[in-house]
Design an enzyme around this catalytic site. Structure first.
Site, PDB file in Angstrom:
ATOM      1  NE  ARG A 171       0.523  -2.432  -0.950  1.00 15.92           N
ATOM      2  CZ  ARG A 171       0.527  -1.107  -0.799  1.00 15.92           C
ATOM      3  NH1 ARG A 171       0.441  -0.326  -1.872  1.00 15.92           N
ATOM      4  NH2 ARG A 171       0.650  -0.551   0.370  1.00 15.92           N
ATOM      5  CB  SER A 220       0.972  -6.419   4.550  1.00 17.99           C
ATOM      6  OG  SER A 220       1.289  -5.364   5.429  1.00 17.99           O
ATOM      7  CD  GLU A 311       0.614  -6.561  -0.086  1.00 21.84           C
ATOM      8  OE1 GLU A 311       1.730  -6.047  -0.278  1.00 21.84           O
ATOM      9  OE2 GLU A 311      -0.189  -6.153   0.775  1.00 21.84           O
TER      10      GLU A 311
END
Length: 317
Positions: A171, A220, A311
């Site tokens: 990520r 998420s 995130e």
């Protein structure tokens, strides 16, 4: 075949005090002092020149799927990327940063090339997915990117980054670490595939995602941590009857085990369906969501000994 650009430097319309909430999947956030949408590379260059000349802070917005915008908004210029184009040459696909990721995946499926279908259902734009090295079900976009065309904000020069230079990690990428490196387009190397298998995979993944959540969210909220405690890893594997992949454990498992399913702060709630989804139940503010995220992080730290990392990108805070 990289995408080709005809560069005509032209300043697009810049609007004042534009509410940003409708441009995000979470549906919260205040107004941008200035707001514009760019469809051509020349417009992006002109807007960045404008921001430099007027000493304006700026933020590049894609599909709004991985951002939480302050209730007070953003005191600068928000630039929504709409560079929308796809080119396919054999098994090589190139797409503009503003192209909706779902459209890129569909184009690949139509051409019977495989490699992107596991990303089906991930919201947002292709450029945002490259920047954040989006991934799902063991597949990460950075694994198949061959090159990225980048505009350096300070010099307004176009440069090409190969996969090694992109420094893709979980990520993360060099573009996420350096906001002045603006993704303009990217190319991925795919492979010939069976059209029926590609469609079946997409259908299966989309159905799985539809079951997760229909409320407003960023998907998420936290990255999956890698705990250094073998006891936790063993407990996860026993509890879920799976083998831990690369020692990485879903953040949702920690949140659930901490007893946080359904926890609320104002109009924000930990999803009943997927604990790593923090959702807007309809009345949430950005402060509600930030407050809920703090509760989640503190509780997981106290009960599980693990530090979760967001995130989502915070804008205007």
């Amino acid at each position: 075949m990289a995408l080709q650009y005809e560069i005509e430097i032209r300043l697009p319309v810049i609007r004042n005090q534009v509410l940003l909430a409708p441009f995000t999947t979470m549906g919260v956030g205040g107004s941008a002092r200035y707001f514009t949408q760019v469809e051509q590379l020349g417009e992006l260059i002109a807007v960045l020149e404008y921001a430099q000349q007027h000493q304006l802070p700026y933020y590049l917005l894609g599909g709004g799927s991985n951002v939480l915008i302050n209730d007070r908004g953003f005191d600068g210029l928000v630039i929504q990327m709409e560079l929308d184009s796809v080119a396919i040459d054999g098994n090589r696909l190139s797409a503009g940063a503003g192209t909706v990721l779902a459209d890129v995946i569909e184009k690949a499926a139509e051409k019977r090339i495989t490699g992107l279908e596991h990303l089906a259902g991930i919201p947002g734009t292709f450029g945002g997915a490259v920047r954040g090295n989006a991934g799902a079900y063991g597949v990460a976009l950075g694994d198949i990117v061959t090159e990225v065309t980048v505009l350096e904000a300070k010099t307004l020069e176009l440069k090409t980054y190969d996969r090694t230079k992109c420094d893709f990690k979980y990520r993360d990428s060099v573009f996420k670490q350096n906001p002045g490196l603006i993704v303009v387009s990217a190319a991925v190397e795919l492979a010939a595939g069976d059209p029926q298998e590609i469609r079946e995979t997409m259908t299966k993944i989309l159905k799985r995602r539809e079951c997760l959540e229909t409320a407003k969210s960023v998907g998420s909220y936290f990255m999956n941590p890698i705990p250094d405690d073998p006891v936790i890893i063993e407990k996860f594997e026993t509890d879920c009857n799976v083998v831990c992949r690369n020692c990485m454990i879903p953040a949702g498992w920690f949140i659930e085990k901490s007893g946080l399913r359904g926890t609320r702060v104002g109009g924000a709630m930990v999803s009943e369906k997927h604990c790593n989804y923090l959702i807007n139940t309809g009345t949430a503010t950005a402060e509600d969501l930030r407050g809920l995220a703090r509760v989640v992080k503190e509780t997981v730290r106290e009960k599980m000994g693990v530090e979760l990392q967001e995130e989502v990108n915070y804008v205007g805070f």
